[in-house]
Scaffold this motif. Sequence first.
Motif, PDB file in Angstrom:
ATOM      1  N   MET A  51       0.634  -1.188   0.000  1.00 18.57           N
ATOM      2  CA  MET A  51       0.020   0.033  -0.143  1.00 18.57           C
ATOM      3  C   MET A  51       0.943   1.106  -0.059  1.00 18.57           C
ATOM      4  SD  MET A  51      -3.183  -0.816   2.683  1.00 18.57           S
ATOM      5  CE  MET A  51      -2.652  -2.136   3.525  1.00 18.57           C
ATOM      6  N   THR A  52       0.618   2.143  -1.061  1.00 22.46           N
ATOM      7  CA  THR A  52       1.086   3.331  -1.002  1.00 22.46           C
ATOM      8  C   THR A  52       0.772   4.307   0.212  1.00 22.46           C
ATOM      9  OG1 THR A  52       1.741   3.076  -3.031  1.00 22.46           O
ATOM     10  CG2 THR A  52       1.912   5.358  -2.396  1.00 22.46           C
ATOM     11  N   ILE A  53       1.558   4.984   0.867  1.00 26.03           N
ATOM     12  CA  ILE A  53       1.102   5.858   1.949  1.00 26.03           C
ATOM     13  C   ILE A  53       1.081   7.553   1.063  1.00 26.03           C
ATOM     14  CG2 ILE A  53       1.733   7.359   4.009  1.00 26.03           C
ATOM     15  CD1 ILE A  53       3.291   4.886   4.831  1.00 26.03           C
ATOM     16  N   GLU A  54      -0.211   7.862   1.209  1.00 25.44           N
ATOM     17  CA  GLU A  54      -0.469   9.363   0.646  1.00 25.44           C
ATOM     18  C   GLU A  54      -0.799  10.307   1.722  1.00 25.44           C
ATOM     19  OE1 GLU A  54      -3.106   9.120  -2.448  1.00 25.44           O
ATOM     20  OE2 GLU A  54      -2.314   7.612  -3.373  1.00 25.44           O
ATOM     21  N   ARG A  55       0.344  10.951   2.046  1.00 24.82           N
ATOM     22  CA  ARG A  55       0.193  11.796   3.199  1.00 24.82           C
ATOM     23  C   ARG A  55      -0.411  13.344   3.053  1.00 24.82           C
ATOM     24  NH1 ARG A  55       2.431   9.390   7.494  1.00 24.82           N
ATOM     25  NH2 ARG A  55       4.386   8.010   7.086  1.00 24.82           N
ATOM     26  N   LYS A  56      -0.377  13.623   1.613  1.00 25.15           N
ATOM     27  CA  LYS A  56      -0.862  14.932   1.489  1.00 25.15           C
ATOM     28  C   LYS A  56      -2.200  14.706   0.358  1.00 25.15           C
ATOM     29  CE  LYS A  56       3.149  17.274   2.566  1.00 25.15           C
ATOM     30  NZ  LYS A  56       3.231  17.966   3.905  1.00 25.15           N
ATOM     31  N   ASN A  57      -3.066  14.288   1.054  1.00 20.60           N
ATOM     32  CA  ASN A  57      -4.324  14.256   0.314  1.00 20.60           C
ATOM     33  C   ASN A  57      -5.245  15.283   0.774  1.00 20.60           C
ATOM     34  OD1 ASN A  57      -7.055  13.432  -0.787  1.00 20.60           O
ATOM     35  ND2 ASN A  57      -6.401  11.419  -0.265  1.00 20.60           N
ATOM     36  N   LYS A  58      -5.436  16.170  -0.286  1.00 24.94           N
ATOM     37  CA  LYS A  58      -6.356  17.530  -0.072  1.00 24.94           C
ATOM     38  C   LYS A  58      -7.674  17.050   0.319  1.00 24.94           C
ATOM     39  CE  LYS A  58      -3.467  20.080  -3.220  1.00 24.94           C
ATOM     40  NZ  LYS A  58      -3.194  20.253  -4.597  1.00 24.94           N
ATOM     41  N   GLU A  59      -8.336  16.259  -0.244  1.00 19.84           N
ATOM     42  CA  GLU A  59      -9.524  15.922   0.227  1.00 19.84           C
ATOM     43  C   GLU A  59      -9.836  15.320   1.860  1.00 19.84           C
ATOM     44  OE1 GLU A  59     -11.774  13.063  -1.987  1.00 19.84           O
ATOM     45  OE2 GLU A  59     -10.002  11.664  -2.093  1.00 19.84           O
ATOM     46  N   GLY A  60      -8.650  14.979   2.433  1.00 19.64           N
ATOM     47  CA  GLY A  60      -9.019  14.422   3.748  1.00 19.64           C
ATOM     48  C   GLY A  60      -8.185  12.995   3.607  1.00 19.64           C
ATOM     49  N   VAL A  61      -8.623  12.415   5.068  1.00 18.22           N
ATOM     50  CA  VAL A  61      -8.263  11.097   5.234  1.00 18.22           C
ATOM     51  C   VAL A  61      -9.280  10.203   4.863  1.00 18.22           C
ATOM     52  CG1 VAL A  61      -6.708  11.780   6.961  1.00 18.22           C
ATOM     53  CG2 VAL A  61      -8.711  11.033   7.820  1.00 18.22           C
ATOM     54  N   HIS A  62      -8.938   8.711   4.465  1.00 16.68           N
ATOM     55  CA  HIS A  62      -9.816   7.682   4.465  1.00 16.68           C
ATOM     56  C   HIS A  62      -9.772   6.906   5.585  1.00 16.68           C
ATOM     57  CE1 HIS A  62      -9.536   9.603   0.478  1.00 16.68           C
ATOM     58  NE2 HIS A  62     -10.745   9.119   0.349  1.00 16.68           N
ATOM     59  N   ILE A  63     -10.745   6.457   6.208  1.00 18.81           N
ATOM     60  CA  ILE A  63     -10.835   5.674   7.320  1.00 18.81           C
ATOM     61  C   ILE A  63     -11.653   4.442   7.036  1.00 18.81           C
ATOM     62  CG2 ILE A  63     -11.299   5.363   9.746  1.00 18.81           C
ATOM     63  CD1 ILE A  63     -11.124   8.624   9.902  1.00 18.81           C
ATOM     64  N   GLY A  64     -10.980   3.072   7.242  1.00 15.78           N
ATOM     65  CA  GLY A  64     -11.531   1.945   7.122  1.00 15.78           C
ATOM     66  C   GLY A  64     -12.065   1.394   8.481  1.00 15.78           C
ATOM     67  N   VAL A  65     -13.149   0.902   8.304  1.00 17.14           N
ATOM     68  CA  VAL A  65     -13.594   0.130   9.744  1.00 17.14           C
ATOM     69  C   VAL A  65     -14.028  -1.264   9.523  1.00 17.14           C
ATOM     70  CG1 VAL A  65     -15.208   0.493  11.825  1.00 17.14           C
ATOM     71  CG2 VAL A  65     -14.599   2.415  10.578  1.00 17.14           C
ATOM     72  N   ASP A  66     -13.374  -2.007  10.345  1.00 15.65           N
ATOM     73  CA  ASP A  66     -13.740  -3.519  10.005  1.00 15.65           C
ATOM     74  C   ASP A  66     -14.810  -3.654  11.386  1.00 15.65           C
ATOM     75  OD1 ASP A  66     -13.427  -6.227   8.942  1.00 15.65           O
ATOM     76  OD2 ASP A  66     -12.692  -6.759  10.897  1.00 15.65           O
ATOM     77  N   ILE A  67     -16.044  -4.059  10.797  1.00 12.17           N
ATOM     78  CA  ILE A  67     -16.978  -4.304  12.097  1.00 12.17           C
ATOM     79  C   ILE A  67     -17.079  -5.475  12.411  1.00 12.17           C
ATOM     80  CG2 ILE A  67     -19.476  -3.751  12.612  1.00 12.17           C
ATOM     81  CD1 ILE A  67     -18.255  -1.305  11.655  1.00 12.17           C
ATOM     82  N   GLY A  68     -16.990  -5.491  14.069  1.00 13.71           N
ATOM     83  CA  GLY A  68     -17.108  -7.069  14.694  1.00 13.71           C
ATOM     84  C   GLY A  68     -18.288  -6.776  15.526  1.00 13.71           C
ATOM     85  N   LYS A  69     -18.698  -7.921  16.166  1.00 12.15           N
ATOM     86  CA  LYS A  69     -19.914  -8.115  16.940  1.00 12.15           C
ATOM     87  C   LYS A  69     -19.328  -7.223  18.221  1.00 12.15           C
ATOM     88  CE  LYS A  69     -23.237 -11.318  19.224  1.00 12.15           C
ATOM     89  NZ  LYS A  69     -23.503 -12.523  19.261  1.00 12.15           N
ATOM     90  N   PHE A  70     -18.354  -7.456  18.621  1.00  9.66           N
ATOM     91  CA  PHE A  70     -18.081  -6.640  19.964  1.00  9.66           C
ATOM     92  C   PHE A  70     -16.868  -5.585  19.775  1.00  9.66           C
ATOM     93  CE2 PHE A  70     -19.245 -10.973  21.095  1.00  9.66           C
ATOM     94  CZ  PHE A  70     -20.352 -10.812  21.695  1.00  9.66           C
ATOM     95  N   LYS A  71     -15.804  -5.779  18.708  1.00 12.79           N
ATOM     96  CA  LYS A  71     -15.102  -4.817  18.430  1.00 12.79           C
ATOM     97  C   LYS A  71     -14.936  -4.308  16.896  1.00 12.79           C
ATOM     98  CE  LYS A  71     -12.289  -5.741  21.986  1.00 12.79           C
ATOM     99  NZ  LYS A  71     -12.100  -4.664  23.080  1.00 12.79           N
ATOM    100  N   LEU A  72     -14.472  -2.862  17.017  1.00 10.68           N
ATOM    101  CA  LEU A  72     -14.416  -2.094  15.713  1.00 10.68           C
ATOM    102  C   LEU A  72     -12.811  -2.100  15.539  1.00 10.68           C
ATOM    103  CD1 LEU A  72     -17.182   0.649  16.508  1.00 10.68           C
ATOM    104  CD2 LEU A  72     -17.322  -1.508  15.069  1.00 10.68           C
ATOM    105  N   ASP A  73     -12.322  -2.291  14.466  1.00 11.72           N
ATOM    106  CA  ASP A  73     -11.143  -1.811  13.906  1.00 11.72           C
ATOM    107  C   ASP A  73     -10.852  -0.886  12.877  1.00 11.72           C
ATOM    108  OD1 ASP A  73      -8.691  -4.165  14.942  1.00 11.72           O
ATOM    109  OD2 ASP A  73     -10.880  -5.071  14.736  1.00 11.72           O
ATOM    110  N   PHE A  74     -10.190   0.369  13.505  1.00 14.68           N
ATOM    111  CA  PHE A  74     -10.109   1.337  12.462  1.00 14.68           C
ATOM    112  C   PHE A  74      -8.706   1.542  11.959  1.00 14.68           C
ATOM    113  CE2 PHE A  74     -13.482   2.433  15.607  1.00 14.68           C
ATOM    114  CZ  PHE A  74     -14.403   3.143  14.834  1.00 14.68           C
ATOM    115  N   PHE A  75      -8.522   1.910  10.864  1.00  7.24           N
ATOM    116  CA  PHE A  75      -7.335   2.271  10.122  1.00  7.24           C
ATOM    117  C   PHE A  75      -7.627   3.675   9.121  1.00  7.24           C
ATOM    118  CE2 PHE A  75      -4.194   1.663   6.945  1.00  7.24           C
ATOM    119  CZ  PHE A  75      -2.989   1.346   7.625  1.00  7.24           C
ATOM    120  N   ILE A  76      -6.774   4.560   9.369  1.00  5.76           N
ATOM    121  CA  ILE A  76      -6.494   5.605   8.792  1.00  5.76           C
ATOM    122  C   ILE A  76      -5.365   5.568   7.652  1.00  5.76           C
ATOM    123  CG2 ILE A  76      -5.951   8.015   8.646  1.00  5.76           C
ATOM    124  CD1 ILE A  76      -7.157   8.356  11.769  1.00  5.76           C
ATOM    125  N   HIS A  77      -6.105   5.448   6.481  1.00  6.86           N
ATOM    126  CA  HIS A  77      -4.844   5.094   5.382  1.00  6.86           C
ATOM    127  C   HIS A  77      -3.601   5.912   5.175  1.00  6.86           C
ATOM    128  CE1 HIS A  77      -3.416   4.758   1.235  1.00  6.86           C
ATOM    129  NE2 HIS A  77      -3.611   3.689   1.457  1.00  6.86           N
TER     130      HIS A  77
END
Length: 173
Positions: free
Chosen positions: A1-27
């Motif tokens: 995965m390429t890291i794009e630090r200078k994204n003008k539109e903002g950050v993209h956050i992915g969330v893996d949803i579980g019954k008890f836990k949520l995993d967040f990742f800011i690309h």
Amino acid sequence: MTIERKNKEGVHIGVDIGKFKLDFFIHERQLHWQSDNTPGGIRAALNRIKRYKVARLVVEATGRYELALVDEAFSLGLPVVIAQPLQVRRFAGAINQLAKTDKIDAAVIAEFGLRVKPPVSRSQGKNIRQIRDLIARRRQLIELLVKEKNRQQIMGKRLEASHKRMLKAFEKE
């Protein structure tokens, strides 16, 4: 995965949803964290997310477990994308990401948001969701009623009382 630090539109956050836990990742930050899938955990995670300019908060439609997070994010005005799991899986295959852990899934979902740029979802509102839930429940009960009538026809007299009780309960419901 390429890291794009200078994204003008903002950050993209992915969330893996579980019954008890949520995993967040800011690309764009390559930042991962977990939160409980509870009202308190969701509030804490969204308070953390509000610090960023968010382009997309991408969650997979899991069938219900995402709703509390999505409702709260909509109420805060965050740009939420409710992605279809099949689309995300196909994207993961296209980028040759075959490993599956909650952290990796959250990262893939975030990258999906960045690369594919799916449209931001609209909040349906709680009333519309309740109506759809009632319609779905009615359909389920009708299916059960038909199946029970079919079983009654093939099982014979010996179980007739049991079938009648079930049919009465389904019809009452």
